[in-house]
Scaffold this active site. Structure first.
Site, mmCIF file in Angstrom:
data_model
loop_
_atom_site.group_PDB
_atom_site.id
_atom_site.type_symbol
_atom_site.label_atom_id
_atom_site.label_comp_id
_atom_site.label_asym_id
_atom_site.label_seq_id
_atom_site.Cartn_x
_atom_site.Cartn_y
_atom_site.Cartn_z
ATOM 1 N N LYS A 115 -42.609 88.942 -14.324
ATOM 2 C CA LYS A 115 -43.354 89.262 -15.548
ATOM 3 C C LYS A 115 -44.667 89.954 -15.202
ATOM 4 C CE LYS A 115 -41.588 85.643 -18.630
ATOM 5 N NZ LYS A 115 -41.950 84.483 -19.446
ATOM 6 N N LYS A 207 -30.405 89.896 -16.330
ATOM 7 C CA LYS A 207 -30.053 88.894 -17.351
ATOM 8 C C LYS A 207 -30.458 89.366 -18.754
ATOM 9 C CE LYS A 207 -34.179 86.209 -17.420
ATOM 10 N NZ LYS A 207 -34.961 85.068 -17.572
ATOM 11 N N LYS A 210 -35.302 88.320 -23.857
ATOM 12 C CA LYS A 210 -36.045 88.680 -25.066
ATOM 13 C C LYS A 210 -37.065 89.766 -24.782
ATOM 14 C CE LYS A 210 -36.401 84.141 -26.052
ATOM 15 N NZ LYS A 210 -37.041 82.903 -26.472
HETATM 16 P P1 TYM Z 1 -37.004 80.838 -22.812
HETATM 17 O O1 TYM Z 1 -37.358 80.925 -24.233
HETATM 18 O O2 TYM Z 1 -37.274 82.019 -21.922
HETATM 19 O O3 TYM Z 1 -35.475 80.464 -22.640
HETATM 20 C C1 TYM Z 1 -34.945 79.372 -23.340
HETATM 21 C C2 TYM Z 1 -33.670 78.860 -22.685
HETATM 22 O O4 TYM Z 1 -32.676 79.900 -22.653
HETATM 23 C C3 TYM Z 1 -32.188 80.037 -21.320
HETATM 24 N N1 TYM Z 1 -31.862 81.457 -21.098
HETATM 25 C C4 TYM Z 1 -30.678 81.903 -20.671
HETATM 26 N N2 TYM Z 1 -29.541 81.259 -20.356
HETATM 27 C C5 TYM Z 1 -28.486 82.019 -19.978
HETATM 28 N N3 TYM Z 1 -28.529 83.370 -19.907
HETATM 29 C C6 TYM Z 1 -29.641 84.064 -20.198
HETATM 30 N N4 TYM Z 1 -29.663 85.383 -20.135
HETATM 31 C C7 TYM Z 1 -30.799 83.319 -20.615
HETATM 32 N N5 TYM Z 1 -32.051 83.669 -21.005
HETATM 33 C C8 TYM Z 1 -32.694 82.508 -21.293
HETATM 34 C C9 TYM Z 1 -33.333 79.576 -20.432
HETATM 35 O O5 TYM Z 1 -32.878 79.184 -19.167
HETATM 36 C C10 TYM Z 1 -33.886 78.420 -21.238
HETATM 37 O O6 TYM Z 1 -33.132 77.245 -21.010
HETATM 38 N N6 TYM Z 1 -39.519 78.078 -19.769
HETATM 39 C C11 TYM Z 1 -38.471 77.805 -20.734
HETATM 40 C C12 TYM Z 1 -39.003 77.145 -21.985
HETATM 41 C C13 TYM Z 1 -39.585 75.785 -21.761
HETATM 42 C C14 TYM Z 1 -38.867 74.626 -21.381
HETATM 43 C C15 TYM Z 1 -39.833 73.577 -21.334
HETATM 44 C C16 TYM Z 1 -37.524 74.376 -21.110
HETATM 45 C C17 TYM Z 1 -40.879 75.411 -21.906
HETATM 46 N N7 TYM Z 1 -41.037 74.083 -21.651
HETATM 47 C C18 TYM Z 1 -39.449 72.278 -20.986
HETATM 48 C C19 TYM Z 1 -37.163 73.076 -20.742
HETATM 49 C C20 TYM Z 1 -38.113 72.043 -20.704
HETATM 50 C C21 TYM Z 1 -37.754 79.099 -21.056
HETATM 51 O O7 TYM Z 1 -37.156 79.659 -20.227
HETATM 52 O O8 TYM Z 1 -37.799 79.573 -22.308
#
Ligand code: TYM
Length: 344
Positions: A115, A207, A210
């Protein structure tokens, strides 16, 4: 009794509409865990401001994300659904953890490096600190398991290291036998194979994300059927006839056939049998149809939920109360172990 069940916590950032990766990698797996676990799901709005954000959209995107949790099958009768910033303990524990987390642990996080590279000069301290806030989210709830997609594995390892090496090993009170008592529960990642890594429609080697500026690279859970058909029609392909899984030379085939196997309910073996001799021109409409059909019930429930804002707000308020009660207990434990003066 729910108290005796293992605890789960997870969250998604409210940055634009959630996509197929968020659903298949995370939320879909949360739904099944509600039967066997004490489940906490938060909308991580504090994480969403670690990159430049639009204040006019944050509250709306937070509601959209919460409504999508419910539309995907999260049941507020069985799960605690809440907004991260509504529970101030997340920010406070984050600060306490910051002060014991080595800077170089954060500098080597892959997601930070990626990022930061994209953002150039304008990288915030919050972006570097993102995984510490995530650790606070998890540790506040004594979570046993954290269901996430593959890309979050390194952040989960960091949360474990902070809990074990930086808090428990240094600050845990000793029992009568001199052994340290656990102060923070050390969580386990829960990463399920299928759907854990959904790839971009425009590049099978990166991957689905967003933050990709190209909207054609992802299917969001709120895309109309027409848009889904169009995006899949334009998805990157290769010149080879026949679909297959697991060929590293054909990442697009692997990704799209994998999605088809998962969303059609056929499973990998039968999907391969069905599509092994099929050209891209015949396969794409089939895939588009299963995606549209899989999202249709989610979109219907979502529309109903958004017509009734009072109910959604009540869910988040009840979630805030339940989450706060747990989080405050953990925070008090950590404050005491770190030696803070108690407020009278
Ligand atoms: P975020 O919003 O980036 O992603 C949310 C969840 O979606 C999964 N994910 C994917 N899984 C499969 N293929 C993809 N292309 C893909 N893109 C995203 C991510 O692995 C995630 O599970 N940092 C976390 C948010 C967070 C969190 C937490 C998660 C904040 N605090 C505490 C668990 C526990 C995240 O990646 O958000």
């Amino acid at each position: 009794m729910s108290e005796q069940r293992p605890r789960v916590l997870s969250g998604v950032q409210p940055t634009g509409a959630l996509h197929l990766g968020n659903w298949l990698g995370a939320i879909r797996n949360w739904v099944a865990l509600q039967d066997s676990h004490d489940t906490f799901f938060c909308v991580v709005d504090l994480h969403a401001i670690t990159v430049p954000h639009d204040p006019a959209r944050l509250a709306e995107d937070t509601l959209t994300t919460a409504a999508l949790y419910l539309a995907c099958g999260i049941d507020p009768g069985r799960s605690t659904v809440f907004v991260q910033s509504h529970v101030a303990a997340h920010s406070e524990l984050c600060w306490l953890l910051n002060c014991v987390t080595p800077l170089n642990w954060l500098e080597r996080m892959i997601q930070f490096k990626e990022k930061a590279r994209k953002q150039g000069a304008d990288v915030s301290a919050g972006l570097l600190d993102y995984p510490v806030l995530m650790a606070a989210d998890i540790l506040l709830y004594d979570a046993d398991r954290v269901p996430v997609g593959e890309d979050q594995k390194q952040h989960l390892e960091l949360a474990r290291d902070i809990a074990q090496q930086r808090i428990n090993a240094r600050f845990a009170p000793r029992g009568a036998d001199g052994e340290p008592l656990a102060l923070l529960k050390v969580p386990e990642p829960l990463i399920l194979g299928e759907g854990a890594r959904v790839m971009s429609l425009t590049d099978g080697r990166s991957k689905m994300s967003k933050s990709d500026p190209n909207e054609a690279s992802r299917i969001t859970l709120l895309d109309t059927p027409e848009l889904i058909v169009r995006k899949i029609k334009r998805a990157k392909t290769d010149p080879v006839m026949g679909l297959e899984l697991g060929n590293p030379e054909r990442p697009e085939a692997d990704n799209l056939l994998g999605l088809y196997a998962l969303l059609s309910g056929l499973g990998r073996e039968r999907a391969v049998q069905e599509c092994a001799a099929m050209g891209w021109g015949a396969f794409k409409p089939l895939l588009a149809e299963v995606v549209v059909e899989a999202l249709r019930p989610i979109q219907q429930r979502y529309a109903e939920l958004r017509r009734d804002p009072a109910t959604l707000n009540a869910v988040l308020e009840a979630g805030r109360e339940r989450a706060s009660a747990v989080a405050e207990g953990t925070l008090a434990r950590v404050r005491q172990a770190l030696g803070f003066l108690r407020a009278r």
